[in-house]
Design an enzyme around this catalytic site. Sequence first.
Site, PDB file in Angstrom:
ATOM      1  CD  GLU A 203     -60.448   1.317 -13.725  1.00 29.15           C
ATOM      2  OE1 GLU A 203     -59.297   0.864 -13.648  1.00 29.15           O
ATOM      3  OE2 GLU A 203     -60.937   2.082 -12.869  1.00 29.15           O
TER       4      GLU A 203
ATOM      5  CG  ASP B  95     -57.139   5.290  -9.498  1.00 33.16           C
ATOM      6  OD1 ASP B  95     -58.282   5.229  -9.975  1.00 33.16           O
ATOM      7  OD2 ASP B  95     -56.373   4.314  -9.427  1.00 33.16           O
TER       8      ASP B  95
ATOM      9  CG  HIS C  88     -62.247   6.193 -10.350  1.00 36.74           C
ATOM     10  ND1 HIS C  88     -63.012   5.261 -11.033  1.00 36.74           N
ATOM     11  CD2 HIS C  88     -60.981   5.707 -10.359  1.00 36.74           C
ATOM     12  CE1 HIS C  88     -62.227   4.256 -11.436  1.00 36.74           C
ATOM     13  NE2 HIS C  88     -60.999   4.512 -11.042  1.00 36.74           N
TER      14      HIS C  88
END
Length: 591
Positions: free
Chosen positions: A337, A361, A528
């Site tokens: 991401e 995550d 994260h």
Amino acid sequence: MKKISLPKIGIRPVIDGRRMGVRESLEEQTMNMAKATAALLTEKLRHACGAAVECVISDTCIAGMAEAAACEEKFSSQNVGLTITVTPCWCYGSETIDMDPTRPKAIWGFNGTERPGAVYLAAALAAHSQKGIPAFSIYGHDVQDADDTSIPADVEEKLLRFARAGLAVASMKGKSYLSLGGVSMGIAGSIVDHNFFESWLGMKVQAVDMTELRRRIDQQIYDEAELEMALAWADKNFRYGEDENNKQYQRNAEQSRAVLRESLLMAMCIRDMMQGNSKLADIGRVEESLGYNAIAAGFQGQRHWTDQYPNGDTAEAILNSSFDWNGVREPFVVATENDSLNGVAMLMGHQLTGTAQVFADVRTYWSPEAIERVTGHKLDGLAEHGIIHLINSGSAALDGSCKQRDSEGNPTMKPHWEISQQEADACLAATEWCPAIHEYFRGGGYSSRFLTEGGVPFTMTRVNIIKGLGPVLQIAEGWSVELPKDVHDILNKRTNSTWPTTWFAPRLTGKGPFTDVYSVMANWGANHGVLTIGHVGADFITLASMLRIPVCMHNVEETKVYRPSAWAAHGMDIEGQDYRACQNYGPLYKR
């Protein structure tokens, strides 16, 4: 194209310049200190790429300005990125110090009674503080005899910690972060801050649209022979998990093959964009063959790519691992991401340890009560106070399965130069590749699925940027936890059973953000985090201080916290000192 040389460690033996007896009596002892320091560092350290660390020693002992200048000229010509000044005696403080403002520097003053090495150390550090050029202090706890050439354990620990962090600083300088795409789903870490990279890390940002990846795939700007090798490797090593999609979204064999092919191509093309590939010049693509000099990268993926094309999970997982179809090799740093701040934490961890980094995550805090309610299982051992579920579809390195073994047979993640092909195969065997869930990834893809073995020490980190303050670093040392299979299955299926999982138990201190596991989760600054093997929080703290990034949260023992000596003048609380010193000195590469 000439390969950029690796940074070296400069060793500066300094000496009392008074001739007719004083200097002459100290020459051999002083130079031997330098040689012993160099021998220790070259024996115990490697660059993150696996290459041997080189030390450059001044041609002469340094007594004053002229010899200091000659030493600096030598260091400048040999790519010295950090320096260690050593002495057993009194020398002339400000006349002999390393004045380079961005080069990490330490001074080891020998603890002996015959000559006042400690007095020089204090005088030189005072000069560094007054001039605004922080330096690290190294001084043995116990007095040594003048003829004792050994390096005490406490001195060795500081020398190695300083050198590891200093090499990381020097290795990042002048490199780039490849931002492949833009902002992913509003994630703040993917709002790439060029000033942060330039001012704190000495890096550039190379911003490239994802259409460049599409162009390279569509126009066959890659090594076709390598693609065939990658496909054959995947056919041999990939085990596929169940397809949890509804029937109308499941792909047939031909469609699945196309998804696999493109996923492997994405890995190849992202790698080529980062570091270049001479094979591309052979097919007339000279510009593309150069790459972007990227030491780290991030791929936006969601959603502008993944709504139409295979996601980045396979490419990211393979690149971040210590092996692929070419065998065991240095892992890359690729943030899912395009979370550049998590990418920086990955980069720090890799530079400090030479190991692959696990991107995840920070998904769920499970209290002991909640787990007992849902599964009937009562947590104990490392997990007794609760656990954090670390899970993400994307770029978790397959090394994170911890199927590698240390010298005592314990599960671990090794530096890539210590990994055997059998251990790489074991990590692959522990991984299943599950078809991507259509509701998340309409273009398909494969997510790696593994479960991290329990009882492994890890350090979880994260960089955040705070408006008005700048970057901060979070650190949480702890362990992976192994749950009974039925308990894991129940908990995992409540999230997504096609993704890799690490159950993490941070080490608690009973204070502040480490009062309990819930507080660790509640104080984490973003969605994260990164897992680095081992309890290496102290190395992160030292590295952060070199870059002038304050640490806002850590559970490292105070005795292991090692920062420049000038930090002590910024108050009496060591964490407050860190904030005030970082604010006072500003980013390492001020812009």
